[in-house]
Every structure is written in C-alpha cells, then in structure tokens.
Design a protein around this motif. Sequence first.
Motif: not given
Length: 305
Positions: A176-203
């Motif tokens: 998943q690419l582009g979610d602007r509403e994630s409550d996970i800030t995330g560093s640039l170096d890490d994938w951001t999990p999507v809502m406690d799932s195994a889907v990975l994204g970049l906000t």
Amino acid sequence: MTAMIELITAPSSLGLSPQAPGHEPGAWRAPAVLLGAGLAERLRAVHVVELGHPRYDFGAQPGTRIRNGRTLRAHSLEVAEAVAAAIDASTFPVVVGGDCSVLLGCLLGARRGGRCGLLHIDGHSDFRHPNTYDTTASLGSVAGMDLAVATGRGEPILTHWPQVGTPLVTDEDVIQLGDRESDITGSLDDWTPVMDSAVLGLTAQQVLGLGVDQVVKRVVERLNVRELDRVWLHLDLDVLDEKILPAVDSPGSPGLDFMQVSELLTNLVHEGRVLGLDVTVYDPELDPGTKYADSIVECLVRGLV
C-alpha cells in the motif's frame, strides 16, 4: 511503452455513499469525461470496452449490509470477464472507474491466470471492515473498504468468488502506497503495517520523503522477497494532494503531484510485472468545466506510453 493497451470503462459509483439525499455520487461519470478528453487516443488503445452503468440503490439490499452489495457482486463479475479477456489476449487492461470498488473485479479477472499481488496506490488504506465499525448502524461502502474486502475481510458476497475462492489477494502480497491518514508515523527506513495486518505500506509522508526512485526500489525488493511476478496496480486519484486535484470524494493533504504519480506508473509498470491497472474516484460533478480531465489524461499518458 507498455504492451498494447485495452481500455475498459466501468462507470460505477456503487461503492460510494451518497453525498446528498437521493443523488448518486458523480464518479460514475468519469469514464465518459476522460474518453471525451482523448484518453483512448492518447493511450493508443487498441480496443475500448464500455461496460454499462449499474443501478445505484440508496437503501439496503436484501441479505447484505454492504451498500449495493448484490449489484456490486454482479458488476465485479462483469469487470472480471473484461479484464481476464484482455489479459488472455496479451493486452494491458486499463480500467477506468468509477469508484474503488472496481478493484474487486479487476483482481478477480487477474487471478484467473494464477496468483497475483496488488500495488495499492491510494491516499487512504481503504481497510475498513466489519470488525472496525457497527454494521447495524450503517451500510458499508466498499470504496472505503476495497483493500479489506480484497484481502478477505467482510461479507462472503464480496469476499468469496467463483474459480478463485477467498481471498482475492493475501495480505503478504499487498503493498500500500500513499495513505495520508495512518496513525503510525514510521521512519523512512521502515515499512508501515496497515492496521494490524500483514499488509505493508509506505505512508504519503514516507513516499514524499523517500522520493519516487527509492519507493520503487523498495517495492521491487518486496516483490522479489514474495517471489511475485504478476501484480495488479490500483490507482486512486485521491493520492494526489487536494491542492492538485480536489475533484475526488475524499480529498486531503499531504499528497503527490501529477508528475510524481506519472513517475511511479512509469517505473512500476515498465519494471515488467504489472498486468494492468485501474484508475478511480475522479468526480466530474466536483470539477466545473472538467478542467482537471486533461491533467489526469496527461498523467496517465506520461506514465504508460
């Protein structure tokens, strides 16, 4: 340049909530407006398949708490037939919605040829599902649930499909690419999990911070890890910043600009694994004079031709 393009229009607003009582959202009008702006000619489409405009119901349909759930299933099967036929003919299907619910038919059509991953480019994760809201209080609108439904979360009417079963795509095979509403800030170096799932994204914040080249590099690395050689690409135009394109049902910031979206398409599609793509949620009724139609067409042409 991509393979020969087949353009499939899916003029549906079935997955959206009405913005005014008794008025169907206007996203279904997008295919006609974009065709009128020269999309088929500019993409050098070898064939255009124009699907019908399905009936929009304002109330609940029998046996489902999904808005237009029965109609959505029938429409998804129709989209799937068109997508599967295009892939079988060795063309590159570009499906123009309509709203994000068109993704279900696209994935179903792609899955008929085997396992298929998903690149989900969207200003939202679209991961709402029955465990996250009260289904007795409101109907579920699939335009905000398409990723959850595609990964098997929700009513069987839209999660269990002939020939494929469920899910249309596993969590691990989604980026998943582009979610602007994630409550996970995330560093640039890490994938951001999507809502406690195994889907990975970049906000959206990560995509803007990394830049297109680095985002594409990470996507390709993830596809290699998953050993995925077939993926579908979903482009929700609300990934664009609202200052760039306000004529969508859920505009917001931060977001990308047209050139960044074109560069993403160019690099991801020409990498060789993308079978086809869908583009959704432009609403001509929110665009007096349809002044943004030319910019959308130009963005897609730069990215695909």
